[in-house]
Design a protein around this motif. Structure first.
Motif, PDB file in Angstrom:
ATOM      1  N   ALA A 144     -60.379  69.848  16.747  1.00 28.87           N
ATOM      2  CA  ALA A 144     -61.252  70.155  17.883  1.00 28.87           C
ATOM      3  C   ALA A 144     -60.452  70.425  19.155  1.00 28.87           C
ATOM      4  CB  ALA A 144     -62.222  69.005  18.120  1.00 28.87           C
ATOM      5  N   LYS A 145     -59.262  69.847  19.272  1.00 27.29           N
ATOM      6  CA  LYS A 145     -58.450  69.994  20.481  1.00 27.29           C
ATOM      7  C   LYS A 145     -57.363  71.067  20.328  1.00 27.29           C
ATOM      8  CE  LYS A 145     -59.827  66.077  22.848  1.00 27.29           C
ATOM      9  NZ  LYS A 145     -60.482  65.156  22.078  1.00 27.29           N
ATOM     10  N   GLY A 146     -57.571  72.005  19.389  1.00 25.39           N
ATOM     11  CA  GLY A 146     -56.640  73.132  19.297  1.00 25.39           C
ATOM     12  C   GLY A 146     -55.694  73.088  18.119  1.00 25.39           C
ATOM     13  N   ARG A 150     -51.893  73.885  18.260  1.00 25.70           N
ATOM     14  CA  ARG A 150     -51.551  73.027  19.405  1.00 25.70           C
ATOM     15  C   ARG A 150     -51.710  71.579  19.008  1.00 25.70           C
ATOM     16  NH1 ARG A 150     -55.383  73.603  23.651  1.00 25.70           N
ATOM     17  NH2 ARG A 150     -54.292  71.858  24.565  1.00 25.70           N
ATOM     18  N   ASP A 151     -50.780  70.749  19.436  1.00 26.21           N
ATOM     19  CA  ASP A 151     -50.866  69.306  19.186  1.00 26.21           C
ATOM     20  C   ASP A 151     -50.758  68.601  20.526  1.00 26.21           C
ATOM     21  OD1 ASP A 151     -50.945  66.817  18.063  1.00 26.21           O
ATOM     22  OD2 ASP A 151     -48.914  66.873  17.253  1.00 26.21           O
ATOM     23  N   ALA A 152     -51.863  68.611  21.259  1.00 22.33           N
ATOM     24  CA  ALA A 152     -51.864  68.098  22.627  1.00 22.33           C
ATOM     25  C   ALA A 152     -51.608  66.597  22.710  1.00 22.33           C
ATOM     26  CB  ALA A 152     -53.201  68.427  23.284  1.00 22.33           C
ATOM     27  N   TYR A 153     -51.898  65.853  21.667  1.00 21.03           N
ATOM     28  CA  TYR A 153     -51.782  64.395  21.729  1.00 21.03           C
ATOM     29  C   TYR A 153     -50.753  63.815  20.765  1.00 21.03           C
ATOM     30  CZ  TYR A 153     -56.001  64.936  24.425  1.00 21.03           C
ATOM     31  OH  TYR A 153     -56.910  65.317  25.368  1.00 21.03           O
ATOM     32  N   GLY A 154     -49.945  64.642  20.149  1.00 23.68           N
ATOM     33  CA  GLY A 154     -48.885  64.148  19.266  1.00 23.68           C
ATOM     34  C   GLY A 154     -49.387  63.534  17.974  1.00 23.68           C
TER      35      GLY A 154
END
Length: 177
Positions: A144-146, A150-154
């Protein structure tokens, strides 16, 4: 030495002089229980519960037959419902479907497909996988966050597209069978 024998004799007298608290002569006869009662006392017979007789072949043979078993099996088979395979249901809301993602991908776990940078700092600031109740929930949030691009939160430090050790193999195997 005399003291030792004195204690033993005293204990023997004390034990022998006590009245019995439990009746010793209990005899079962049918559904009645006969017990030893004091003279002049009335005897009440407590009801004895019936034990199930379904383990007794003679009793069961009179109640059920091979034909009645066959009828019961036929009735149960008539109740069976065979469902055809259908498309995955759409869930309400905008949350990604992890089953659909597992079936659309074919890469093995641990093989890097996406570049990751600064994963350690992201995990420290965000809380990483410990923040989620399950691996499925982490994978859903990751998508949901990309994710996986993308790995916005590791959540996917090895860059394989699977967050927090989430495993797509059970879903892939279910479809293969």
């Amino acid at each position: 030495m005399r003291m030792k024998y004195g204690v033993i004799i005293a204990l023997a007298l004390a034990i022998g002089g006590c009245q019995r608290a439990v009746p010793t002569d209990v005899i079962r006869s049918g559904n009645q229980i006969a017990t030893e009662t004091a003279p002049g006392a009335t005897q009440e017979t407590p009801p004895v519960s019936q034990i199930s007789n379904e383990q007794d072949f003679e009793v069961v043979a009179t109640a059920q037959t091979v034909e009645s078993d066959a009828e019961r099996i036929a009735a149960n088979r008539a109740k069976y419902i065979v469902m055809d395979v259908q498309a995955l249901p759409r869930r309400p809301g905008r949350r990604p479907n992890v089953v659909d993602y597992a079936l659309r991908t074919n890469n093995p776990i641990g093989v890097q497909l996406y570049n990751r940078f600064g994963t350690g700092l992201k995990v420290i600031s965000f809380g990483g996988c410990d923040r989620y109740r399950s691996k499925d929930e982490a994978q859903q949030d990751f998508l949901a966050k990309g994710g996986p691009e993308r790995d916005a939160y590791g959540l996917d430090p090895d860059g394989d597209g699977f967050a927090c050790g989430w495993d797509p193999r059970p879903f892939r195997l279910a479809v293969a069978n």
